[in-house]
Write a protein that holds these residues in place. Structure first.
Motif, PDB file in Angstrom:
ATOM      1  N   ASP A 113      57.743  44.000   8.622  1.00  0.00           N
ATOM      2  CA  ASP A 113      57.067  42.758   8.220  1.00  0.00           C
ATOM      3  C   ASP A 113      55.838  43.072   7.377  1.00  0.00           C
ATOM      4  O   ASP A 113      55.550  42.366   6.396  1.00  0.00           O
ATOM      5  CB  ASP A 113      56.685  41.933   9.445  1.00  0.00           C
ATOM      6  N   TRP A 114      55.095  44.116   7.744  1.00  0.00           N
ATOM      7  CA  TRP A 114      53.932  44.504   6.939  1.00  0.00           C
ATOM      8  C   TRP A 114      54.363  44.893   5.526  1.00  0.00           C
ATOM      9  O   TRP A 114      53.703  44.528   4.549  1.00  0.00           O
ATOM     10  CB  TRP A 114      53.197  45.678   7.592  1.00  0.00           C
ATOM     11  N   MET A 115      55.465  45.605   5.420  1.00  0.00           N
ATOM     12  CA  MET A 115      55.935  46.017   4.089  1.00  0.00           C
ATOM     13  C   MET A 115      56.417  44.816   3.279  1.00  0.00           C
ATOM     14  O   MET A 115      56.143  44.714   2.076  1.00  0.00           O
ATOM     15  CB  MET A 115      57.040  47.059   4.239  1.00  0.00           C
ATOM     16  N   ALA A 116      57.115  43.898   3.944  1.00  0.00           N
ATOM     17  CA  ALA A 116      57.590  42.695   3.249  1.00  0.00           C
ATOM     18  C   ALA A 116      56.418  41.828   2.797  1.00  0.00           C
ATOM     19  O   ALA A 116      56.428  41.272   1.690  1.00  0.00           O
ATOM     20  CB  ALA A 116      58.526  41.902   4.164  1.00  0.00           C
ATOM     21  N   GLU A 117      55.410  41.699   3.648  1.00  0.00           N
ATOM     22  CA  GLU A 117      54.218  40.921   3.284  1.00  0.00           C
ATOM     23  C   GLU A 117      53.500  41.555   2.100  1.00  0.00           C
ATOM     24  O   GLU A 117      53.024  40.857   1.203  1.00  0.00           O
ATOM     25  CB  GLU A 117      53.274  40.834   4.484  1.00  0.00           C
ATOM     26  N   ALA A 118      53.416  42.891   2.096  1.00  0.00           N
ATOM     27  CA  ALA A 118      52.738  43.577   1.000  1.00  0.00           C
ATOM     28  C   ALA A 118      53.440  43.330  -0.338  1.00  0.00           C
ATOM     29  O   ALA A 118      52.799  43.303  -1.390  1.00  0.00           O
ATOM     30  CB  ALA A 118      52.674  45.080   1.290  1.00  0.00           C
ATOM     31  N   LEU A 119      54.757  43.117  -0.290  1.00  0.00           N
ATOM     32  CA  LEU A 119      55.522  42.837  -1.508  1.00  0.00           C
ATOM     33  C   LEU A 119      55.527  41.352  -1.860  1.00  0.00           C
ATOM     34  O   LEU A 119      56.071  40.968  -2.900  1.00  0.00           O
ATOM     35  CB  LEU A 119      56.965  43.323  -1.346  1.00  0.00           C
ATOM     36  N   GLY A 120      54.973  40.519  -0.978  1.00  0.00           N
ATOM     37  CA  GLY A 120      54.917  39.083  -1.250  1.00  0.00           C
ATOM     38  C   GLY A 120      56.234  38.366  -1.027  1.00  0.00           C
ATOM     39  O   GLY A 120      56.472  37.316  -1.644  1.00  0.00           O
ATOM     40  N   LEU A 121      57.083  38.884  -0.139  1.00  0.00           N
ATOM     41  CA  LEU A 121      58.393  38.269   0.080  1.00  0.00           C
ATOM     42  C   LEU A 121      58.276  37.009   0.934  1.00  0.00           C
ATOM     43  O   LEU A 121      57.536  36.975   1.921  1.00  0.00           O
ATOM     44  CB  LEU A 121      59.350  39.259   0.753  1.00  0.00           C
ATOM     45  N   GLU A 122      59.063  36.019   0.588  1.00  0.00           N
ATOM     46  CA  GLU A 122      59.082  34.748   1.318  1.00  0.00           C
ATOM     47  C   GLU A 122      60.450  34.558   1.981  1.00  0.00           C
ATOM     48  O   GLU A 122      61.443  35.137   1.555  1.00  0.00           O
ATOM     49  CB  GLU A 122      58.810  33.587   0.355  1.00  0.00           C
ATOM     50  N   GLY A 123      60.487  33.725   3.033  1.00  0.00           N
ATOM     51  CA  GLY A 123      61.747  33.391   3.697  1.00  0.00           C
ATOM     52  C   GLY A 123      62.463  34.605   4.247  1.00  0.00           C
ATOM     53  O   GLY A 123      63.653  34.806   4.019  1.00  0.00           O
ATOM     54  N   ARG A 124      61.748  35.446   4.991  1.00  0.00           N
ATOM     55  CA  ARG A 124      62.286  36.731   5.406  1.00  0.00           C
ATOM     56  C   ARG A 124      63.270  36.635   6.573  1.00  0.00           C
ATOM     57  O   ARG A 124      63.100  35.829   7.487  1.00  0.00           O
ATOM     58  CB  ARG A 124      61.146  37.676   5.795  1.00  0.00           C
ATOM     59  N   GLY A 125      64.294  37.499   6.530  1.00  0.00           N
ATOM     60  CA  GLY A 125      65.240  37.674   7.616  1.00  0.00           C
ATOM     61  C   GLY A 125      65.423  39.153   7.894  1.00  0.00           C
ATOM     62  O   GLY A 125      64.882  40.008   7.194  1.00  0.00           O
ATOM     63  N   VAL A 126      66.212  39.481   8.927  1.00  0.00           N
ATOM     64  CA  VAL A 126      66.430  40.863   9.351  1.00  0.00           C
ATOM     65  C   VAL A 126      67.566  41.483   8.541  1.00  0.00           C
ATOM     66  O   VAL A 126      68.586  40.831   8.280  1.00  0.00           O
ATOM     67  CB  VAL A 126      66.752  40.904  10.859  1.00  0.00           C
ATOM     68  N   LEU A 127      67.422  42.758   8.158  1.00  0.00           N
ATOM     69  CA  LEU A 127      68.458  43.454   7.407  1.00  0.00           C
ATOM     70  C   LEU A 127      69.574  43.938   8.334  1.00  0.00           C
ATOM     71  O   LEU A 127      70.752  43.748   8.052  1.00  0.00           O
ATOM     72  CB  LEU A 127      67.856  44.640   6.649  1.00  0.00           C
ATOM     73  N   GLU A 128      69.221  44.598   9.441  1.00  0.00           N
ATOM     74  CA  GLU A 128      70.215  45.026  10.429  1.00  0.00           C
ATOM     75  C   GLU A 128      69.729  44.692  11.828  1.00  0.00           C
ATOM     76  O   GLU A 128      68.654  45.126  12.249  1.00  0.00           O
ATOM     77  CB  GLU A 128      70.504  46.520  10.341  1.00  0.00           C
ATOM     78  N   GLU A 129      70.526  43.952  12.572  1.00  0.00           N
ATOM     79  CA  GLU A 129      70.161  43.547  13.921  1.00  0.00           C
ATOM     80  C   GLU A 129      70.164  44.748  14.863  1.00  0.00           C
ATOM     81  O   GLU A 129      71.086  45.551  14.873  1.00  0.00           O
ATOM     82  CB  GLU A 129      71.148  42.491  14.417  1.00  0.00           C
ATOM     83  N   VAL A 130      69.108  44.857  15.664  1.00  0.00           N
ATOM     84  CA  VAL A 130      68.998  45.919  16.666  1.00  0.00           C
ATOM     85  C   VAL A 130      68.957  45.344  18.075  1.00  0.00           C
ATOM     86  O   VAL A 130      69.564  45.874  19.001  1.00  0.00           O
ATOM     87  CB  VAL A 130      67.735  46.780  16.423  1.00  0.00           C
ATOM     88  N   HIS A 131      68.258  44.223  18.229  1.00  0.00           N
ATOM     89  CA  HIS A 131      68.050  43.663  19.565  1.00  0.00           C
ATOM     90  C   HIS A 131      68.019  42.145  19.490  1.00  0.00           C
ATOM     91  O   HIS A 131      67.413  41.575  18.585  1.00  0.00           O
ATOM     92  CB  HIS A 131      66.720  44.180  20.147  1.00  0.00           C
TER      93      HIS A 131
END
Length: 371
Positions: A113-131
Motif C-alpha cells: 500500500d505504501w508503494m501504491a500510494e507513492a505512485l499515486g494509484l487510485e482504486g487499489r485491489g490485491v494482485l495475489e490473494e494470500v489470506h
C-alpha cells in the motif's frame, strides 16, 4: 516509561499480523530476547554489518527488519565467517532482531500500500490473494439500558462491517430469565430468586482477526456478572489480503514518463524498463521485492505495467511478448518501509504512553552501483 520488547512486537503485529505471511516465510524473532526494556528500536530493510554498527552507535536494543538475516539454513555458526561475525556482533551487543516480511507486504496499510500510494494509484485491489479474514456472527443478550454502550464498544473494536457499511447490527427485544445462585452478585435481581429482564439480542458481524478484541470490549461494557453470548462461523468471505496492489493513475501517461515517476517515488537513481517508452500507461500493478513470477498475475488483472524488482532476462522477454510493460526499480525500492514503519510504530507507542524511540535506519543497503 519504556516499553518492553514483547509490547513493541505486539504493536508491530497489529500492523503486520504473523498469519498474513506466506507459508514457510522466515518471520518473527530471529536473534536475541524481547524480555527487556527497549529504549530505542531501529527499523531497517536489511541487517548488514553497517546496520548493526548503527544500532550499537545509537544504543538500540532491537532491530525491526524486513529481510531476514537468517533466511538460508546455517550448518554452523563460525564467527570467522561473514554470517557468523554478524550474529556474534548482535549477540555480544544484546541486540534482538525481529523480522516482518511477507506479513508486512500483505498487510492493509503496509509495504505494498505504501508503494501504491507513492505512485499515486487510485482504486487499489490485491494482485495475489494470500489470506481471507473469516467472518463470525456474534450474538449477545444485553439489558435494554446498556444496549447502546455494548454496541458502541463492539463497533469501536472492529465489529459491524459489511463491505463499506459500518456499525451494522440487528436487534430484537425480548425477555431473559435467570436464577442467580448463592454467592453471586447479579446486576439485576437477588440470589435464589428467578429474575425476568427486558433484554435486547444484538447480532453483528465480526472478522476473525479482531474477534478476541471485540469479545473483550463487549464483556467490559456489559453490566452482567455472567454474559450470555454466541459466536459462530459464517459461510461468507471476509476481507481479502494479499501480495501486490493493482490500481490506476489519475491520468494516462507514457511509459517513459511513468518510469520517471517510479524513480522519484522510490528515490532510486535508475530503473530498468521493458516495453515501448511511448506507449500509454494507466492501469498499474506494483509488488515490492522480487516479482518475476507475478507477470501473469499482472496481465490477468489488466495492468499495462508491472512495477517490481529483480526481473530476470527471460521473464523480461516473456512480459514483452505478452504486451506487459515492466519498470524495475530494484529490490531496494522497499526501503520505503523504513520511515513508514518507524512512524506508525512510534505513534502507537506514544498513544500507549511509552517513551521508546523508533528510528528509521540511515544506512543505504543497496548492494548495486552504476559505473
Amino acid at each position: 516509561m519504556l516499553a518492553r520488547g514483547e509490547t513493541v512486537i505486539q504493536l508491530m503485529e497489529q500492523l503486520a499480523p504473523k498469519h498474513y505471511a506466506v507459508p514457510d516465510d522466515r518471520i518473527g524473532l530471529q536473534i536475541g530476547s524481547l524480555r527487556k526494556e527497549i529504549r530505542k528500536a531501529l527499523v531497517t530493510l536489511d541487517v548488514t554489518p553497517a546496520v548493526v554498527e548503527e544500532a550499537v552507535r545509537i544504543g538500540a536494543e532491537l532491530i525491526l527488519a524486513h529481510h531476514a538475516p537468517l533466511y538460508r539454513p546455517l550448518k554452523h555458526l563460525q564467527t570467522d565467517t561473514p554470517e557468523g561475525a554478524l550474529m556474534a556482533s548482535l549477540i555480544k551487543n544484546d541486540i534482538a532482531v525481529y523480522v516482518a516480511h511477507t506479513n508486512l507486504d500483505t498487510a492493509d496499510g503496509g509495504m505494498n500500500d505504501w508503494m501504491a500510494e507513492a505512485l499515486g494509484l487510485e482504486g487499489r485491489g490485491v494482485l495475489e490473494e494470500v489470506h481471507t479474514d473469516k467472518l463470525f456472527k456474534l450474538a449477545v443478550f444485553v439489558p435494554i439500558s446498556h444496549q447502546d454502550a455494548v454496541r458502541d464498544a463492539m463497533f469501536q473494536a472492529g465489529a459491524g462491517w459489511i463491505g463499506n457499511y459500518s456499525r451494522c447490527s440487528f436487534n430484537i427485544e425480548g425477555t431473559g430469565t435467570f436464577l442467580p445462585s448463592e454467592g453471586t452478585n447479579p446486576y439485576l435481581g437477588k440470589p435464589g430468586k428467578l429474575e425476568r429482564a427486558a433484554e435486547v439480542r444484538i447480532e453483528t458481524v465480526v472478522p476473525h482477526s479482531v474477534h478476541r478484541k471485540v469479545i473483550q470490549a463487549m464483556l467490559k461494557a456489559h453490566p452482567y456478572e455472567e454474559v450470555a453470548y454466541d459466536l459462530y462461523p459464517m459461510d461468507l468471505k471476509g476481507r481479502t489480503f494479499g501480495l501486490g496492489r493493482v490500481g490506476v493513475l489519475p491520468q494516462p501517461e507514457t511509459l517513459d514518463a511513468f518510469a520517471e515517476r517510479v524513480k522519484s517515488a522510490f528515490d532510486v537513481p535508475f530503473v530498468r524498463i521493458v516495453g515501448d517508452g511511448s506507449r500509454s500507461i494507466r492501469k498499474v500493478a506494483v509488488l515490492g521485492g522480487s516479482g518475476s513470477r507475478y507477470i501473469r498475475h499482472a496481465k490477468f488483472a489488466g495492468a499495462d505495467v508491472l512495477v517490481t524488482g529483480d526481473i530476470d532476462y527471460h521473464t523480461a522477454h516473456d512480459a514483452d511478448a505478452m504486451g506487459l510493460a515492466i519498470v524495475d526499480p530494484g529490490h531496494n525500492a522497499e526501503k520505503i518501509m523504513k520511515p513508514k514503519t518507524a512512524q506508525w510504530l512510534e505513534e502507537r507507542l506514544r498513544e500507549k504512553g511509552y517513551a521508546t524511540e523508533v528510528i528509521a535506519s540511515c544506512i543505504n543497503t543497496e548492494p548495486f552501483k552504476l559505473r
